[in-house]
Design an enzyme around this catalytic site. Sequence first.
Site, PDB file in Angstrom:
ATOM      1  N   ASP A  37      23.754  33.441  53.448  1.00 18.82           N
ATOM      2  CA  ASP A  37      22.550  32.791  52.937  1.00 18.82           C
ATOM      3  C   ASP A  37      21.377  33.286  53.790  1.00 18.82           C
ATOM      4  O   ASP A  37      21.560  34.004  54.786  1.00 18.82           O
ATOM      5  CB  ASP A  37      22.678  31.261  52.957  1.00 18.82           C
ATOM      6  CG  ASP A  37      21.716  30.607  51.963  1.00 18.82           C
ATOM      7  OD1 ASP A  37      20.755  31.266  51.529  1.00 18.82           O
ATOM      8  OD2 ASP A  37      21.911  29.427  51.628  1.00 18.82           O
TER       9      ASP A  37
HETATM   10  C1  NOJ Z   1      18.507  29.732  50.525  1.00 19.84           C
HETATM   11  C2  NOJ Z   1      19.337  28.889  49.605  1.00 19.84           C
HETATM   12  O1  NOJ Z   1      20.208  28.083  50.358  1.00 19.84           O
HETATM   13  C3  NOJ Z   1      20.150  29.698  48.624  1.00 19.84           C
HETATM   14  O2  NOJ Z   1      20.749  28.814  47.719  1.00 19.84           O
HETATM   15  C4  NOJ Z   1      19.283  30.686  47.920  1.00 19.84           C
HETATM   16  O3  NOJ Z   1      20.034  31.393  46.973  1.00 19.84           O
HETATM   17  C5  NOJ Z   1      18.700  31.631  48.958  1.00 19.84           C
HETATM   18  N1  NOJ Z   1      17.886  30.876  49.879  1.00 19.84           N
HETATM   19  C6  NOJ Z   1      17.866  32.749  48.348  1.00 19.84           C
HETATM   20  O4  NOJ Z   1      16.700  32.237  47.849  1.00 19.84           O
END
Ligand code: NOJ
Length: 753
Positions: free
Chosen positions: A289
């Site tokens: 993430d």
């Molecule tokens: C953080 C989030 O937790 C995740 O769900 C998301 O896909 C990513 N950022 C990318 O934006």
Amino acid sequence: MKNYYILFILLCFLSCSKNGQSEKKAINESDEKYEVVINELLSKMTLEEKIGQTNLRGTSSRAKTLSEELKQQVREGKVGALLNVMKTEFVDELQKIAVEESPNKIPLIFARDVIHGFKTMFPIPLGMAASWDEDVARTSSRVAAIESSSVGIRWTFAPMLDIARDSRWGRIAESPGEDPYLASILGKAYVEGFQGDSLNNSTSIAACAKHYIGYGAAIGGRDYNTTLIPEPLLRNLYLPPFEAALNTGAATVMTSFNEINGIPATGNEFLLKDVLRDELSFDGFVVSDWDSVVEMITHGYARDEKHAGELAANAGLDMEMTSKAYENNLKALIKEGKVSEKQLDVFVKNILRVKLRLGLFKEPYRDVANEAKFYEKTHLEKAKEAAIKSTVMLKNEGVLPLAKRSKIALIGPMADAPLDQMGTWTFDGEKEQTITPLNAFEAADVNYTYIAGLSHSRDLSKKEFKKAIAVARASDVVVFVAGEEAILSGEAHSRASIDLPGAQENLIKELAKTGKSIVLVIMAGRPITITNVIDDVDAVLMSWHPGTMGGEALQEIIFGLEEPQGRLPVSWPKTAGQLPYFYNHKNTGRPANKKDYVAMYDIPIGAWQSSLGNDSHYLDVGYTPHFPFGYGLGYTNFKYDKIEVSKDTIRFNEDITIKATVTNTGTRTGKEVVQFYIQDVVGSITRPVRELKGFEHVNLKAGETQEVSFTISSKILEFTNNKLVKAAEEGDFNVWIGPHSASGLKSAFYLKD
Ligand code: NOJ
């Protein structure tokens, strides 16, 4: 790139002409050929280029121009994928550089959070989960794939498959709810919709099962927080939706921000290698993430960026989102023997495999024939259908549906909130396209007067109250559209109180004094505690954040053209103090019950400390939720009758059928979600009081009866115990067929070894 494409076509041609198989067969067999291409490519890549494939870079979503630095990195093969490139011309330009100028001409993948729609917004995922309908999930992700692929996006960070038991957690809005069975069905359908018949179709986008894993178990519902998940719980509750998505072919997986039992998910070798690769045979790629690799430093698990890179690499993380632990350190780590080049090769292979499956080597550019597929009539119809199917009616004291001629006071901060109605994660949604309840009333020629009363959900000002009350007085019925703005749920938007924010409760109470019937509509990213106002209103409709077509869906429901069809995918608490709350809890040694329950105000003053009524409850709010998991009303009533099990005892290899009749006892045709639950009464570890194991949608005319049956084998009775043995165990099972998790006809059977 051309060379690889030619090699690929040649291999295809040879195999097709050799055995005369159909094109479809050739696609199914293509994985073998991909491996040849991958190995060939890999043999030509420098260490830097290999590391480049593991880099997922972002551009600022507001960027007006493409930075020369980024272009140069792409040119040098130092980027594998990009996220949030918002301009289509930038997508085209960067892809052109990658496939024409980079050393091995490897195409980029462009990613975005296409969560519940791209342009045409469907209800938030928690709303779609309330449909209990796999077609809704599949259709929504298909529409999202068609629309987003038209601008070059071939990878979405969805579906989110985190089981969520705590409505304070802002990300419950994105989740499939609290039940692993329902979440698995939806997870599978989302993947099918995003990825279509074949990933290499130009309108297919790679799914990303996220967040792996246990993110929803964050302590206290506080986002990013610690999780403690014993392995049996991990396997029985959190893992099944991921298994379902991977078995359906989800191309990628995203690790979660949280640590699990002390080890951050992004550096968790057991989860990434043992479970994901060895047990679940996943052969796509795993992305971190956002910055979650370097966040291992803040977690207190990695010493510094280099150590974070080492831990992530050795745990088996293929691609790093936004942070640069791999880019800055992997080369040195390999040279120092702390990470093997073989491990890096595995990452590159996994990434190239997905690129090949997406057909990017063959056609790296977006399909211009697919351009401008936004807001097509069918997309809007499907979004409206999804909103209708997701709407849960929680209360109706004979007020709904309204007569078309009713004089309506349309009040509330969400009655005309086009942006908020779309919900969280709507990067590309356009509020100008949203049909709010106000727009829908206008278009349908409803007899209404509108006054917001409160300008937004957090508005504390009472200055418009008088006007709103006057409008209510002059009307037959009040439709009050309440809720929370989109920004109050989603990532990092947890709330400790989940009451209606601002002065909404005050306004509802003032309106109730007019004596007019009130229909409370809630648009929110989570269940909202309405204990304070439930007696002031005559009907409650939960719309969630219903998306682009939410207003029309609501208008049709309110006037009875459609009935609300949703059922709660999460327990609805009376107060946030009950959270986490979930229907599939354990019995405890002292389960709460009506007979023994002593409420706080019934305890005599000066009472002596006794164990009277001491069971698992709260003195002040009891032990039940406001509305149970699975609950939802329609415009007719159903009666359940005649539950029967086909055998009292079954053997491990046998099936058993449990059936009951369902009769529409009302006066209009209606839909019901018939739910099937089991309880494994005694186990080698204690088992939940109930577990959903099946459901069926029925549509019955007034007076009509239908038999509904569920056939199960011992396979679905399996669970993982503390010895990590996954098996069904001999013993008694209770079964229920009914309308929700706190009701139903009960029967039983015995599973014999
Ligand atoms: C953080 C989030 O937790 C995740 O769900 C998301 O896909 C990513 N950022 C990318 O934006």
